[in-house]
Write a protein that holds these residues in place. Structure first.
Motif, PDB file in Angstrom:
ATOM      1  N   MET A 232       0.846  -1.194   0.000  1.00 32.35           N
ATOM      2  CA  MET A 232       0.000   0.000   0.000  1.00 32.35           C
ATOM      3  C   MET A 232       0.887   1.252   0.000  1.00 32.35           C
ATOM      4  SD  MET A 232      -3.134   1.046   2.571  1.00 32.35           S
ATOM      5  CE  MET A 232      -3.650  -0.660   2.679  1.00 32.35           C
ATOM      6  N   PRO A 233       1.219   1.774  -1.179  1.00 31.65           N
ATOM      7  CA  PRO A 233       2.064   2.974  -1.229  1.00 31.65           C
ATOM      8  C   PRO A 233       1.429   4.141  -0.495  1.00 31.65           C
ATOM      9  CG  PRO A 233       1.873   1.945  -3.391  1.00 31.65           C
ATOM     10  CD  PRO A 233       0.867   1.276  -2.501  1.00 31.65           C
ATOM     11  N   GLY A 234       2.283   5.066  -0.056  1.00 28.12           N
ATOM     12  CA  GLY A 234       1.834   6.255   0.643  1.00 28.12           C
ATOM     13  C   GLY A 234       1.938   7.488  -0.236  1.00 28.12           C
ATOM     14  N   PRO A 235       1.632   8.654   0.313  1.00 29.25           N
ATOM     15  CA  PRO A 235       1.613   9.880  -0.499  1.00 29.25           C
ATOM     16  C   PRO A 235       2.977  10.294  -1.035  1.00 29.25           C
ATOM     17  CG  PRO A 235       1.224  10.367   1.832  1.00 29.25           C
ATOM     18  CD  PRO A 235       1.140   8.894   1.682  1.00 29.25           C
ATOM     19  N   LEU A 236       4.067   9.807  -0.420  1.00 30.12           N
ATOM     20  CA  LEU A 236       5.404  10.158  -0.890  1.00 30.12           C
ATOM     21  C   LEU A 236       6.055   9.043  -1.707  1.00 30.12           C
ATOM     22  CD1 LEU A 236       6.836  11.899   2.327  1.00 30.12           C
ATOM     23  CD2 LEU A 236       5.733  12.957   0.349  1.00 30.12           C
ATOM     24  N   SER A 237       5.370   7.915  -1.853  1.00 28.01           N
ATOM     25  CA  SER A 237       5.993   6.756  -2.503  1.00 28.01           C
ATOM     26  C   SER A 237       6.372   7.034  -3.952  1.00 28.01           C
ATOM     27  CB  SER A 237       5.059   5.549  -2.435  1.00 28.01           C
ATOM     28  OG  SER A 237       4.816   5.169  -1.108  1.00 28.01           O
ATOM     29  N   TRP A 238       5.563   7.842  -4.660  1.00 31.86           N
ATOM     30  CA  TRP A 238       5.887   8.178  -6.048  1.00 31.86           C
ATOM     31  C   TRP A 238       7.251   8.850  -6.113  1.00 31.86           C
ATOM     32  CZ3 TRP A 238       6.979  12.454  -9.030  1.00 31.86           C
ATOM     33  CH2 TRP A 238       6.798  12.342 -10.412  1.00 31.86           C
ATOM     34  N   TRP A 239       7.509   9.774  -5.199  1.00 30.91           N
ATOM     35  CA  TRP A 239       8.799  10.470  -5.202  1.00 30.91           C
ATOM     36  C   TRP A 239       9.936   9.535  -4.763  1.00 30.91           C
ATOM     37  CZ3 TRP A 239       4.338  13.232  -4.180  1.00 30.91           C
ATOM     38  CH2 TRP A 239       4.131  14.364  -4.974  1.00 30.91           C
TER      39      TRP A 239
ATOM     40  N   GLN B 245      13.039   3.657  10.948  1.00 29.81           N
ATOM     41  CA  GLN B 245      11.588   3.445  10.972  1.00 29.81           C
ATOM     42  C   GLN B 245      10.843   4.676  10.465  1.00 29.81           C
ATOM     43  OE1 GLN B 245      10.260   0.438  11.557  1.00 29.81           O
ATOM     44  NE2 GLN B 245      12.382  -0.238  11.789  1.00 29.81           N
ATOM     45  N   LEU B 246      11.334   5.864  10.765  1.00 29.01           N
ATOM     46  CA  LEU B 246      10.706   7.076  10.246  1.00 29.01           C
ATOM     47  C   LEU B 246      10.811   7.136   8.724  1.00 29.01           C
ATOM     48  CD1 LEU B 246      11.867   9.685  12.925  1.00 29.01           C
ATOM     49  CD2 LEU B 246       9.531   8.845  12.556  1.00 29.01           C
ATOM     50  N   TRP B 247      11.930   6.671   8.182  1.00 29.33           N
ATOM     51  CA  TRP B 247      12.097   6.614   6.732  1.00 29.33           C
ATOM     52  C   TRP B 247      11.071   5.668   6.115  1.00 29.33           C
ATOM     53  CZ3 TRP B 247      15.252   9.274   3.383  1.00 29.33           C
ATOM     54  CH2 TRP B 247      15.379   8.764   2.090  1.00 29.33           C
ATOM     55  N   LEU B 248      10.856   4.523   6.756  1.00 27.38           N
ATOM     56  CA  LEU B 248       9.877   3.555   6.264  1.00 27.38           C
ATOM     57  C   LEU B 248       8.455   4.105   6.387  1.00 27.38           C
ATOM     58  CD1 LEU B 248      11.409   0.306   7.777  1.00 27.38           C
ATOM     59  CD2 LEU B 248      11.481   1.032   5.386  1.00 27.38           C
ATOM     60  N   ILE B 249       8.194   4.837   7.464  1.00 28.02           N
ATOM     61  CA  ILE B 249       6.875   5.454   7.637  1.00 28.02           C
ATOM     62  C   ILE B 249       6.606   6.452   6.514  1.00 28.02           C
ATOM     63  CG2 ILE B 249       5.613   7.105   9.087  1.00 28.02           C
ATOM     64  CD1 ILE B 249       6.915   5.642  11.516  1.00 28.02           C
ATOM     65  N   ALA B 250       7.634   7.217   6.150  1.00 28.36           N
ATOM     66  CA  ALA B 250       7.468   8.218   5.090  1.00 28.36           C
ATOM     67  C   ALA B 250       7.268   7.586   3.721  1.00 28.36           C
ATOM     68  CB  ALA B 250       8.685   9.152   5.067  1.00 28.36           C
ATOM     69  N   SER B 251       7.807   6.382   3.513  1.00 27.38           N
ATOM     70  CA  SER B 251       7.825   5.801   2.165  1.00 27.38           C
ATOM     71  C   SER B 251       6.668   4.859   1.892  1.00 27.38           C
ATOM     72  CB  SER B 251       9.151   5.062   1.934  1.00 27.38           C
ATOM     73  OG  SER B 251       9.265   3.940   2.790  1.00 27.38           O
ATOM     74  N   GLY B 252       5.870   4.483   2.904  1.00 29.28           N
ATOM     75  CA  GLY B 252       4.787   3.543   2.656  1.00 29.28           C
ATOM     76  C   GLY B 252       3.850   3.405   3.842  1.00 29.28           C
ATOM     77  N   ASN B 253       2.886   2.494   3.722  1.00 28.31           N
ATOM     78  CA  ASN B 253       1.891   2.242   4.765  1.00 28.31           C
ATOM     79  C   ASN B 253       2.047   0.805   5.276  1.00 28.31           C
ATOM     80  OD1 ASN B 253      -0.194   4.524   5.031  1.00 28.31           O
ATOM     81  ND2 ASN B 253      -0.050   4.317   2.810  1.00 28.31           N
ATOM     82  N   PHE B 254       2.553   0.647   6.481  1.00 27.54           N
ATOM     83  CA  PHE B 254       2.724  -0.691   7.054  1.00 27.54           C
ATOM     84  C   PHE B 254       2.053  -0.776   8.417  1.00 27.54           C
ATOM     85  CE2 PHE B 254       6.256   0.051   4.152  1.00 27.54           C
ATOM     86  CZ  PHE B 254       6.117  -1.034   3.311  1.00 27.54           C
ATOM     87  N   ALA B 255       0.796  -0.306   8.445  1.00 21.42           N
ATOM     88  CA  ALA B 255       0.011  -0.327   9.678  1.00 21.42           C
ATOM     89  C   ALA B 255       0.857   0.262  10.820  1.00 21.42           C
ATOM     90  CB  ALA B 255      -0.494  -1.730   9.975  1.00 21.42           C
ATOM     91  N   TRP B 256       0.849  -0.427  11.980  1.00 16.35           N
ATOM     92  CA  TRP B 256       1.604   0.133  13.117  1.00 16.35           C
ATOM     93  C   TRP B 256       2.967  -0.530  13.295  1.00 16.35           C
ATOM     94  CZ3 TRP B 256      -3.375  -2.047  14.133  1.00 16.35           C
ATOM     95  CH2 TRP B 256      -3.377  -3.385  14.538  1.00 16.35           C
TER      96      TRP B 256
END
Length: 476
Positions: free
Chosen positions: A191-198, A243-254
């Motif tokens: 599930m890509p996030g809002p920044l995943s395209w970049w 972990q913050l980098w991973l949070i910014a790059s996608g959606n992996f629940a909690w």
């Protein structure tokens, strides 16, 4: 028993407990939103049918006394209310034994839900929340100094999360060893996030740096979590930044949010106090009573014994990922993305009101909240909230057999116009009456190039690959 507690760790405990309570809150709210249409009495995979086949020892929980949707609502609602109260500080203003009881109740309530959640709850972060929630029972509250053994149990948990994730990658897809997996991952992740395209369009040398940094953070840094201070704190900082980098790059629940919270256990409280504008620590941190020390020692011994199975798994060349070794979900093994898909496939559910289904007929798509659908819709941020149906639709596109037990039933619910199921979706293209047919169409998706994005304003480009499931007619 001054040796037992570390007064300087009060801030670490505060951050971990309040953060964990908030994640519990999200988990219970998600159960209130999703469980009934997915696994309730009239759900896609009904929990009552499961309970007739399993023993209490195989899936312990309150629902062996009898499942109803009303009881599920009571359990999840109670959990949400308690976790909100704990997040606001309730556990710190009650006696120590009451605080432990609050954390135990939260753990038992969520265990009861997970153990009947079937495939909808078969995610590693469900077990991670339960394991962290169990350890939190023995963190104490503001009446005592944070217990050192419990802090080390949390560090041991972070160590297994990170090392397990690193080893499964190194042993798995060779693109991780070649540092090329991130050429694809940001585009093909569930599930890509809002920044995943970049992130996807970063220069390839930076993708290689990302992959190399991931190996350092997950294969080497975890060992430093146990090192004397300030090395342990710096190792925790690396885990948190990763972990913050991973949070910014996608959606992996909690998953990432909880991992960074747990890493705070390795931070030196005195060091943090010297470098951060913090209030004074709470007063009245007394010595832990003997009974609490004994219970914490027993829990530590239990976790040490149960650690045999995940350690054996970590050392095995046939390492499994995200596996629980017992029905209480204690001391699990973790890991993800041992294999990275090179192309993204999506199952799109499309309906028609035509009397006969035809390739050139009028088909309208159901839209989900998180999974890609309309090509001009930017991916959204949902983590740490968990959209289980959206996640499973990603697996359905990868492995058709995986969805065979539930995807046709989902389509039947949509054909029947089931209101509870439709509330899980973002767009119902048939608001007045259900369609006559629904088909599952398979598409290949890719992120648009920067030039395509400027020309079309679309985030995705997709190619129709034909039917995933042929048109299915309403029986109503």
């Amino acid at each position: 028993m001054e040796w037992f507690g570390d007064p300087d760790a009060w801030l670490s405990r505060l951050v971990i407990q309040r953060g964990l309570a908030l994640i519990y809150l999200l988990a219970f709210l998600a159960a209130l939103r999703e469980f009934r249409p997915l696994a309730g009495e009239r759900g896609i995979t009904p929990a009552p049918l499961l309970l007739r086949r399993i023993r209490f020892r195989d899936a312990p929980g309150l629902f062996h006394l009898g499942y109803t949707d009303r009881r599920l609502t009571a359990v999840a609602g109670t959990g949400a209310a308690l976790s909100a109260a704990v997040a606001l500080g309730l556990a710190d203003v009650v006696p120590l034994w009451t605080s432990m009881l609050l954390w135990t109740v939260l753990w038992a309530l969520y265990l009861s839900i997970v153990n009947i959640g079937q495939t909808w709850y078969a995610f590693g972060w469900e077990s991670l929340l339960l394991e962290a929630g169990f350890v939190a029972v023995f963190l104490g509250n503001a009446t005592i100094a944070p217990p050192v053994p419990t802090l080390y149990l949390l560090i041991w948990l972070v160590f297994r999360i990170e090392l397990g994730a690193g080893l499964i990658k190194w042993r798995g897809d060779r693109c991780w060893r070649r540092l090329t997996c991130l050429y694809y991952h940001h585009e093909t992740q569930p599930m890509p996030g809002p920044l995943s395209w970049w992130f996807h369009h970063l220069p390839r040398p930076l993708h290689r740096v990302e992959a190399a940094a991931n190996h350092v953070a997950q294969l080497l840094v975890p060992f430093a979590l146990f090192a004397p201070q300030p090395v342990g704190s710096w190792a925790a900082a690396v885990v948190i930044v990763t972990q913050l980098w991973l949070i910014a790059s996608g959606n992996f629940a909690w998953l990432n949010w909880l991992t960074l919270l747990l890493a705070v256990a390795a931070v030196d409280g005195a060091l943090a106090a010297r470098h951060l504008p913090l209030p004074a620590p709470p007063g009245g941190q007394g010595e832990a009573p003997v009974w609490f020390v004994a219970l914490t020692g027993a829990a530590t011994a239990l976790i040490a014994v149960l650690s045999y199975w995940p350690v054996r798994n970590l050392l095995s060349p046939g390492q499994a990922m995200n596996r629980s070794f017992n029905s209480l979900h204690l001391v699990n093994t973790y890991g993800a993305f041992g294999t990275v898909t090179r192309q993204r496939y999506e199952v799109v559910l499309e309906g028609t009101t035509d009397r006969e289904p035809a390739e050139g007929g009028t088909w309208r798509a159901y839209e989900f909240h998180g999974k890609p659908g309309a090509v001009d819709r930017r991916p959204r941020q949902f983590a740490p909230f968990h959209l289980r149906l959206d996640w499973l639709m990603w697996f359905a596109a990868l492995t058709p057999g995986y969805a065979a037990p539930w995807l046709p039933r989902l389509i039947d619910r949509l054909l029947a116009g089931d209101a509870a199921t439709l509330r899980l979706l973002r767009v119902n293209p048939f608001p007045d009456a259900p369609p006559t047919y629904i088909r599952a169409r398979l598409y290949r998706y890719r992120f648009t190039t920067p030039a395509e994005r400027r020309a079309t304003r679309a985030w995705w480009h997709r190619t129709d690959l034909g039917d995933h499931l042929p048109p299915r007619a309403s029986t109503h």
